[in-house]
Design a protein around this motif. Sequence first.
Motif, short mmCIF file in Angstrom:
data_model
loop_
_atom_site.label_atom_id
_atom_site.label_comp_id
_atom_site.label_asym_id
_atom_site.label_seq_id
_atom_site.Cartn_x
_atom_site.Cartn_y
_atom_site.Cartn_z
N GLY A 116 -10.32 21.71 10.60
CA GLY A 116 -9.18 22.45 10.07
C GLY A 116 -7.95 22.28 10.94
N SER A 117 -7.04 23.24 10.83
CA SER A 117 -5.74 23.13 11.48
C SER A 117 -5.77 23.61 12.94
CB SER A 117 -4.72 23.93 10.69
OG SER A 117 -5.14 25.28 10.60
N ALA A 118 -6.89 24.18 13.38
CA ALA A 118 -7.08 24.59 14.78
C ALA A 118 -5.82 25.18 15.42
CB ALA A 118 -7.60 23.40 15.60
N PRO A 119 -5.30 26.28 14.86
CA PRO A 119 -4.03 26.82 15.37
C PRO A 119 -4.09 27.18 16.86
CG PRO A 119 -5.04 28.28 13.70
CD PRO A 119 -5.80 27.01 13.69
N MET B 182 0.84 -1.19 0.00
CA MET B 182 0.00 0.00 0.00
C MET B 182 0.87 1.23 0.00
SD MET B 182 -2.90 -0.84 2.80
CE MET B 182 -3.94 -2.27 2.64
N LYS B 183 0.91 1.92 -1.14
CA LYS B 183 1.73 3.13 -1.24
C LYS B 183 0.92 4.33 -0.78
CE LYS B 183 4.88 2.10 -4.97
NZ LYS B 183 4.63 1.79 -6.36
N ILE B 184 1.28 4.86 0.38
CA ILE B 184 0.49 5.96 0.96
C ILE B 184 1.37 7.19 1.16
CG2 ILE B 184 -0.95 6.66 2.92
CD1 ILE B 184 -1.41 3.64 3.43
N LEU B 185 0.90 8.32 0.66
CA LEU B 185 1.61 9.58 0.91
C LEU B 185 0.98 10.26 2.12
CD1 LEU B 185 3.58 11.87 0.16
CD2 LEU B 185 1.76 12.82 -1.29
N ILE B 186 1.83 10.67 3.05
CA ILE B 186 1.37 11.34 4.26
C ILE B 186 1.67 12.84 4.14
CG2 ILE B 186 1.57 11.39 6.79
CD1 ILE B 186 0.69 8.67 5.73
N LEU B 187 0.65 13.65 4.30
CA LEU B 187 0.81 15.10 4.26
C LEU B 187 0.33 15.67 5.60
CD1 LEU B 187 -0.69 15.77 0.68
CD2 LEU B 187 1.74 15.63 1.30
N PRO B 188 1.23 15.83 6.56
CA PRO B 188 0.78 16.28 7.90
C PRO B 188 0.20 17.69 7.88
CG PRO B 188 2.98 15.30 7.98
CD PRO B 188 2.66 15.49 6.53
N GLY B 189 0.78 18.59 7.07
CA GLY B 189 0.23 19.94 6.97
C GLY B 189 0.58 20.82 8.17
N ASP B 190 -0.39 21.62 8.59
CA ASP B 190 -0.15 22.69 9.58
C ASP B 190 -0.98 22.50 10.85
OD1 ASP B 190 1.28 23.90 7.44
OD2 ASP B 190 -0.62 24.74 6.69
N GLY B 191 -0.70 23.35 11.83
CA GLY B 191 -1.49 23.39 13.06
C GLY B 191 -1.51 22.03 13.74
N ILE B 192 -2.71 21.54 14.04
CA ILE B 192 -2.82 20.24 14.70
C ILE B 192 -2.61 19.09 13.71
CG2 ILE B 192 -4.33 21.04 16.55
CD1 ILE B 192 -6.70 19.77 14.98
N GLY B 193 -2.49 19.42 12.40
CA GLY B 193 -2.32 18.37 11.38
C GLY B 193 -1.28 17.32 11.76
N PRO B 194 -0.02 17.75 12.02
CA PRO B 194 1.02 16.77 12.34
C PRO B 194 0.69 15.91 13.57
CG PRO B 194 2.00 18.89 11.82
CD PRO B 194 0.52 19.11 11.88
N GLU B 195 0.04 16.51 14.58
CA GLU B 195 -0.28 15.74 15.79
C GLU B 195 -1.31 14.65 15.53
OE1 GLU B 195 -1.42 18.49 19.11
OE2 GLU B 195 -0.67 20.00 17.70
N VAL B 196 -2.36 15.01 14.79
CA VAL B 196 -3.42 14.02 14.57
C VAL B 196 -2.97 12.96 13.55
CG1 VAL B 196 -5.34 15.48 15.30
CG2 VAL B 196 -4.61 15.56 12.90
N VAL B 197 -2.15 13.38 12.59
CA VAL B 197 -1.64 12.42 11.62
C VAL B 197 -0.71 11.41 12.31
CG1 VAL B 197 -0.02 12.22 9.68
CG2 VAL B 197 -1.96 13.78 9.52
N ALA B 198 0.08 11.89 13.26
CA ALA B 198 0.99 10.99 13.99
C ALA B 198 0.21 9.87 14.67
CB ALA B 198 1.80 11.77 15.03
N GLU B 199 -0.95 10.20 15.22
CA GLU B 199 -1.75 9.16 15.90
C GLU B 199 -2.38 8.22 14.88
OE1 GLU B 199 -1.17 8.94 19.06
OE2 GLU B 199 -0.04 10.78 18.72
N ALA B 200 -2.82 8.76 13.75
CA ALA B 200 -3.38 7.89 12.71
C ALA B 200 -2.32 6.93 12.19
CB ALA B 200 -3.96 8.73 11.57
N LEU B 201 -1.07 7.41 12.11
CA LEU B 201 0.02 6.54 11.66
C LEU B 201 0.29 5.43 12.66
CD1 LEU B 201 2.60 8.94 10.00
CD2 LEU B 201 1.10 7.27 8.93
N LYS B 202 0.25 5.77 13.95
CA LYS B 202 0.40 4.74 14.99
C LYS B 202 -0.64 3.64 14.77
CE LYS B 202 1.59 7.33 19.19
NZ LYS B 202 0.91 7.88 20.40
N VAL B 203 -1.87 4.07 14.51
CA VAL B 203 -2.96 3.12 14.35
C VAL B 203 -2.77 2.29 13.07
CG1 VAL B 203 -5.47 2.89 14.03
CG2 VAL B 203 -4.56 4.51 15.72
#
Length: 358
Positions: free
Chosen positions: A280-283, A1-22
């Motif tokens: 959104g990014s919830a700055p 499964m070739k998946i591109l991860i785009l964490p983005g801004d604000g809370i993006g990187p934090e929530v993406v990190a948890e999705a990656l763990k999962v």
Amino acid sequence: MKILILPGDGIGPEVVAEALKVLRAADRRFGLGLELSEGLLGGAAIDACGKPLPDETLAKARAAEAILLGAVGGPKWDNIERALRPEKGLLAIRAELGLFGNLRPAILYPQLAGASALKAEVVAGLDILIVRELTGGIYFGEPRGIRTLENGERQGFNTDIYSESEIRRIGRVAFEAARKRGRRLCSVDKANVLEVTVLWREVMTELAAEYPDVELSHMYVDNAAMQLVRAPKQFDVVVTGNLFGDILSDAAAMLTGSIGMLPSASLDVNGKGMYEPVHGSAPDIAGQGKANPLATVLSAAMMLRYSFGKAEVADAIERAVGTVLDAGLRTGDIMTPGCRQVDTASMGDALCEALLAG
Ligand code: IPM
Ligand code: MG
């Protein structure tokens, strides 16, 4: 499964990190064969290379089978030139990849009935799907701009435009989705005022002949906004254009207790997709461990379901979300008395534990 991860801004990187763990936990349990790459989009890309959608990111996105995105934007980039704003990167990647079919399910987890701003009985059992057209309409219509008139006054203008083929292809996505659910489709327009949606209504009505098993209704967008907060369970699938879909999906999100719960899929004609939380990014809460990662985790589940045909893994992730909610774990946005408030990372850890325990 070739998946591109785009964490983005604000809370993006934090929530993406948890999705990656999962996702990694799911990989351990189900052997998915993940091949992850990462790219820059939005403000993060502006800071690194001066453009909200760098060519390198677009090339990686084309090469990937699916994309998982956090969120883009923030006050830091509010004052730069309009064409270079973070949101332009998101709109450009949607357009470049032809991701016209945006699925935004709003499901109320029974455990969160008390977290909704609406009375529990109004939202209990809520399960609706908003199908939003994502690459047309007033978001992309030309001409557009801000011009100066002869008298020196400035004038802003946009064009709301849909061709029949654009309406038909999003209509098909919606009818097909309705067929797999409650077989009811409500097309939302403003046909009492806007010609573009007179055509929208006509094309949806024509399409209905091909889907005799689906019951089609039409509703004006102002009424739809009211009905969504008055009696949201009357809806099964809602199909609408880009702008109305943007607005109605935020309203639908809030029915579920928090916009922090809503995933989305944006699909092209072949079903290749980009998956992102609706929030959104919830700055204002970025970097504080307060963000709710569930919308991104549920987006990853949608990715497994729609782009990789792994319904059983998606089901397992969705069950894990149910398990942690049953256990009373809550981020601040869905906190109610008697529950235990946890931070973003603890929520992710608990999900992995639940997933690996089966
Ligand atoms: C969404 C967002 C975007 C949109 C913004 C960030 C450009 O609100 O995905 O709903 O308007 O489409
Ligand atoms: Mg929006």
